[in-house]
Design an enzyme around this catalytic site. Sequence first.
Site, mmCIF file in Angstrom:
data_model
loop_
_atom_site.group_PDB
_atom_site.id
_atom_site.type_symbol
_atom_site.label_atom_id
_atom_site.label_comp_id
_atom_site.label_asym_id
_atom_site.label_seq_id
_atom_site.Cartn_x
_atom_site.Cartn_y
_atom_site.Cartn_z
ATOM 1 N N GLY A 227 0.815 -1.141 -0.054
ATOM 2 C CA GLY A 227 -0.150 0.077 0.118
ATOM 3 C C GLY A 227 1.107 1.375 0.005
ATOM 4 N N GLU A 268 3.827 -7.221 1.443
ATOM 5 C CA GLU A 268 3.474 -7.436 -0.466
ATOM 6 C C GLU A 268 2.930 -5.603 -1.721
ATOM 7 O OE1 GLU A 268 0.495 -9.479 1.168
ATOM 8 O OE2 GLU A 268 -1.113 -7.514 1.319
ATOM 9 N N PRO A 269 3.708 -5.561 -2.425
ATOM 10 C CA PRO A 269 3.665 -4.291 -2.704
ATOM 11 C C PRO A 269 2.808 -4.917 -4.107
ATOM 12 C CG PRO A 269 5.715 -4.510 -3.010
ATOM 13 C CD PRO A 269 5.600 -5.829 -1.475
ATOM 14 N N GLY A 270 1.768 -4.227 -4.246
ATOM 15 C CA GLY A 270 1.824 -4.248 -5.703
ATOM 16 C C GLY A 270 2.100 -2.895 -7.299
ATOM 17 N N ARG A 307 -9.861 2.129 -13.156
ATOM 18 C CA ARG A 307 -9.829 3.251 -12.335
ATOM 19 C C ARG A 307 -9.739 5.010 -12.057
ATOM 20 N NH1 ARG A 307 -5.558 4.164 -10.640
ATOM 21 N NH2 ARG A 307 -5.244 3.965 -8.279
ATOM 22 N N TYR A 311 -12.266 4.414 -8.980
ATOM 23 C CA TYR A 311 -12.302 4.761 -8.015
ATOM 24 C C TYR A 311 -11.779 6.412 -7.403
ATOM 25 C CZ TYR A 311 -10.656 -0.133 -6.770
ATOM 26 O OH TYR A 311 -10.087 -1.166 -6.865
ATOM 27 N N CYS A 337 -19.775 3.586 -24.571
ATOM 28 C CA CYS A 337 -21.157 3.750 -24.363
ATOM 29 C C CYS A 337 -21.840 3.838 -22.959
ATOM 30 C CB CYS A 337 -22.229 3.081 -24.689
ATOM 31 S SG CYS A 337 -23.609 3.463 -25.322
ATOM 32 N N GLU A 338 -20.962 4.405 -22.210
ATOM 33 C CA GLU A 338 -21.330 5.220 -20.630
ATOM 34 C C GLU A 338 -20.224 6.741 -21.286
ATOM 35 O OE1 GLU A 338 -23.289 3.491 -18.520
ATOM 36 O OE2 GLU A 338 -23.250 1.143 -18.504
ATOM 37 N N TYR A 365 -3.551 -2.312 -11.388
ATOM 38 C CA TYR A 365 -4.543 -2.490 -12.471
ATOM 39 C C TYR A 365 -4.997 -1.749 -13.049
ATOM 40 C CZ TYR A 365 -3.660 -3.477 -7.701
ATOM 41 O OH TYR A 365 -2.993 -4.339 -6.282
#
Length: 410
Positions: A227, A268-270, A307, A311, A337-338, A365
């Site tokens: 995180g 555990e970094p992503g 994202r 988010y 189409c949104e 992501y």
Amino acid sequence: MQLKENQYYIGNVPVLDICREFGTPVYVYDGNTIVEKLHILQEAFSGVPVKIKYAAKALTNISVLKLLKKEGAGLDTVSIQESRIGLMAGFAPEDIMYTPNCVSFDEIEEAVELGLGINLDNIPMLEHLGKKYGSTVPCAIRLNPHIVAGGNTKIQVGHKYSKFGISVEQMPQVMEVVHKYKLTINGLHIHTGSDIKEADVFLQTASILFDLAMQFPHLKFINFGGGFKVPYKPGDHTTNMKELGRKLSDAFLGFCKRYGKTLEMWFEPGKFLVSEAGYLLVQTNVVKQTPTTVFVGVNSGMNHLIRPMMYDAYHDIVNVSNPDGAPKEYNVVGYICETDTIGANRTLDEVREGDILAIKNAGAYGFSMSSNYNSRLRPAEVLVYQGQAKLIRRREVLDDLLKNQVEANF
């Protein structure tokens, strides 16, 4: 991405050359940046026995996994499929920590059969593990510390209403199951969320973990999650890794003295490893002037990068094909189409039809959360490493959308 002599580069390869060779939209990852980020973490915690377990869910392309393995990383997985891809990438089973959430026990049994490290975050599955394996299969426990930390509420996962982890208030029930089945608990784990800037958040969770750890005599590691905050805008505050490394390492070594032996410190970094390394390169389809704004419509959208819509995430955008253009304000939108806004009210060098835009911080992501919504095809992926751009996932074609469909006869 660097601007040199009026041309943008990713890892010493011209961006426009990448687009000409592989087309757009295309995800591009700078392998040198990924390696650099891993080394930053390894060096920040060099004073303790540290293991970096890359959170595969951020970006699961097998070539990226192979690169991280080559540089000494382990793997953190959340599904059996991620785990199997990790094994195919060459990770040893014992270097993969499997941390599922709300899966069936069948999947956990499969992970045990594969020889993976097991990390459970609920009491029912801990009970199932004890009934079937007793003390023969060591496992770790993911705890929920009831700490609110991180950015967007959707990526805060350590608060008391989160579905993740076993509440620290349920430790009596945990210990009851552990003693009942003589479980071997080899690790404790806390992950509070993403975009954490302050070292104090990690120290707060460490204090909780250290106190609880005294109840478990067979620990081999403490996993502090990930995180770490990455920059999205110029001047963004980020996690001070040197400060965190110094403070947390000191606290950890002090705990190990109290515990009676030296454990391993895990992370555990992503996003920290791959976010800044990634770019989504898109082409401008249309510049649409309305009475209120100017829209730049591109050949991508929330089907490729969800994202911003999911988010409210900010991704910096650069017009890489017109670096001398006069700055103007635009809303960059997708072709879905949104309501499909990639970036609102952005000042960009003048955008023309056909211009290439680079969407930054797209390594984490991005592709891994992409979809075929509107029956759109997912883009290619390219890895730039040691001065070469290599295709690591081909662009989808129409047959990919149809290959698993079964036509009914009427």
